[in-house]
Motif scaffolding. Structure first.
Motif, mmCIF file in Angstrom:
data_model
loop_
_atom_site.group_PDB
_atom_site.id
_atom_site.type_symbol
_atom_site.label_atom_id
_atom_site.label_comp_id
_atom_site.label_asym_id
_atom_site.label_seq_id
_atom_site.Cartn_x
_atom_site.Cartn_y
_atom_site.Cartn_z
ATOM 1 N N MET A 144 8.765 4.521 -6.524
ATOM 2 C CA MET A 144 9.063 5.953 -6.582
ATOM 3 C C MET A 144 7.968 6.730 -7.322
ATOM 4 S SD MET A 144 11.778 7.146 -5.016
ATOM 5 C CE MET A 144 12.171 8.651 -5.938
ATOM 6 N N GLN A 145 7.222 6.073 -8.183
ATOM 7 C CA GLN A 145 6.145 6.724 -8.922
ATOM 8 C C GLN A 145 4.865 6.835 -8.096
ATOM 9 O OE1 GLN A 145 5.697 5.159 -12.993
ATOM 10 N NE2 GLN A 145 7.730 4.252 -12.774
ATOM 11 N N LYS B 43 11.699 7.841 0.061
ATOM 12 C CA LYS B 43 11.401 8.474 -1.230
ATOM 13 C C LYS B 43 12.244 9.730 -1.414
ATOM 14 C CE LYS B 43 7.724 9.698 -4.380
ATOM 15 N NZ LYS B 43 6.272 9.765 -4.644
ATOM 16 N N GLN B 44 12.452 10.473 -0.339
ATOM 17 C CA GLN B 44 13.285 11.675 -0.431
ATOM 18 C C GLN B 44 14.728 11.300 -0.757
ATOM 19 O OE1 GLN B 44 13.324 14.054 3.131
ATOM 20 N NE2 GLN B 44 14.187 15.830 2.097
ATOM 21 N N GLY C 269 15.678 8.768 -2.543
ATOM 22 C CA GLY C 269 15.643 8.539 -3.984
ATOM 23 C C GLY C 269 16.311 7.278 -4.477
ATOM 24 N N TRP D 299 12.022 -0.632 -7.219
ATOM 25 C CA TRP D 299 12.178 0.677 -6.597
ATOM 26 C C TRP D 299 11.598 1.776 -7.483
ATOM 27 C CZ3 TRP D 299 13.696 2.309 -1.867
ATOM 28 C CH2 TRP D 299 13.980 3.667 -1.715
ATOM 29 N N SER D 300 11.848 1.686 -8.765
ATOM 30 C CA SER D 300 11.352 2.679 -9.712
ATOM 31 C C SER D 300 9.830 2.750 -9.690
ATOM 32 C CB SER D 300 11.848 2.354 -11.119
ATOM 33 O OG SER D 300 11.344 3.276 -12.063
ATOM 34 N N LEU E 216 6.622 3.686 -0.224
ATOM 35 C CA LEU E 216 7.868 4.059 0.435
ATOM 36 C C LEU E 216 7.594 4.974 1.620
ATOM 37 C CD1 LEU E 216 10.066 4.862 -2.699
ATOM 38 C CD2 LEU E 216 10.246 2.837 -1.225
ATOM 39 N N ASN F 49 4.149 8.714 -1.229
ATOM 40 C CA ASN F 49 4.722 8.038 -0.071
ATOM 41 C C ASN F 49 3.607 7.595 0.873
ATOM 42 O OD1 ASN F 49 4.190 10.053 2.043
ATOM 43 N ND2 ASN F 49 5.828 11.284 1.156
ATOM 44 N N ASP G 273 12.430 0.525 4.085
ATOM 45 C CA ASP G 273 12.122 1.547 3.081
ATOM 46 C C ASP G 273 10.657 1.552 2.675
ATOM 47 O OD1 ASP G 273 14.619 2.684 2.874
ATOM 48 O OD2 ASP G 273 15.263 1.436 1.186
#
Length: 213
Positions: free
Chosen positions: A58-59, A199-200, A202, A54-55, A194, A62, A112
Motif C-alpha cells: 500500500m505504500q 489499492k483503491q 485498501g 499488504w501494508s 498492487l 500502483n 491484487d
C-alpha cells in the motif's frame, strides 16, 4: 484498469539467465545462496503476515503509476544514449507483459498484486567496447534520478556487455549490447505492485466485505 495474462519467458530472459551463469563462473562475481532476482525466489517476507505484506504494498505506487514512471525513464535513457553516443533511432518491440502474483509477497492474492515487464526498446547498433564505459556513466546518471542505484549483474565478455540496476521496489533495469543481432536492447521489469482497484479498495481481497444487494 490493468489487464494481465501469463506470458512465456522471452529470449531476453533466457539471455539474462545465461549471463548470470557467466557472471558466476567467468567474471568471478560473488553469487550468494540467497534471493536471486533471476529466479524470483526472494523469501525474505515469508514469515510476514498478510496484513504486513499488504501494508508494504500500500505504500508503493500502483502498477499503472510505476509503469508510466519506468516507461518515461526508459525513453530518457535511449534519448541520452543517442545524443551522447550517436546511436540510431530506437524502436519498441512488442507489448508490456504482466505476471499475476508475486513470490516475494506470497500472502497477497494474485488478483491484487502483479509484476510487469515493460516492452523493450532496441536500436540496430551495438555499443562498442570503447564506448561502453561512457554508456554506463550515462545510464547510471539517468536512472539514478528514478531510484535505480543498486548494482546487479555486470558482464563484459568480448563485444558482449550487459548491466543490471535495481530500485528499492525490486524493479530491474537492463541494458544489453553486442548480441548476435548486433544491436542494443534496453528493458525494465517492475517489482511487485498492487493493481489500481486493489489499492483503491485498501484491504486485501480475502478480507474485503462482499457487496450487498
Amino acid at each position: 484498469m490493468t489487464k494481465w495474462k501469463p506470458v512465456p519467458r522471452s529470449d531476453n530472459n533466457s539471455l539474462g539467465f545465461l549471463a548470470t551463469a557467466i557472471a558466476c563462473t567467468v567474471v568471478l562475481t560473488a553469487c550468494s545462496n540467497g534471493a536471486d532476482p533471476y529466479l524470483d525466489n526472494d523469501n525474505s517476507r515469508e514469515d510476514m503476515s498478510l496484513q504486513h505484506q499488504w501494508s508494504e504494498l500500500m505504500q508503493r505506487p500502483n502498477i499503472d503509476e510505476v509503469v508510466a514512471k519506468y516507461e518515461k525513464m526508459q525513453k530518457e535513457v535511449t534519448e541520452a544514449l543517442s545524443s551522447e553516443l550517436g546511436l540510431p533511432q530506437w524502436s519498441i518491440g512488442g507489448n508490456n507483459s504482466t505476471n499475476p502474483g508475486c513470490n516475494d509477497f506470497r500472502q497477497v492474492d494474485s488478483w491484487d498484486a502483479i509484476k510487469e515487464s515493460i516492452a523493450g526498446t532496441t536500436t540496430p547498433a551495438r555499443i562498442s567496447t570503447e564506448q561502453w564505459p561512457k554508456a554506463v556513466d550515462t545510464i547510471k546518471r539517468v536512472v539514478a534520478g528514478h531510484g535505480f542505484t543498486t548494482p546487479g549483474l555486470v558482464v563484459d565478455k568480448g563485444d558482449f556487455h550487459t548491466m543490471d540496476l535495481y530500485d528499492g521496489y525490486g524493479a530491474k533495469f537492463n541494458v544489453m549490447t553486442g548480441t548476435e543481432g548486433n544491436n542494443t536492447v534496453i528493458g525494465v521489469s517492475t517489482g511487485c505492485h498492487l493493481l489500481p482497484e486493489a489499492k483503491q479498495r485498501g484491504v486485501p481481497r480475502s478480507t474485503a466485505t462482499p457487496p450487498t444487494g
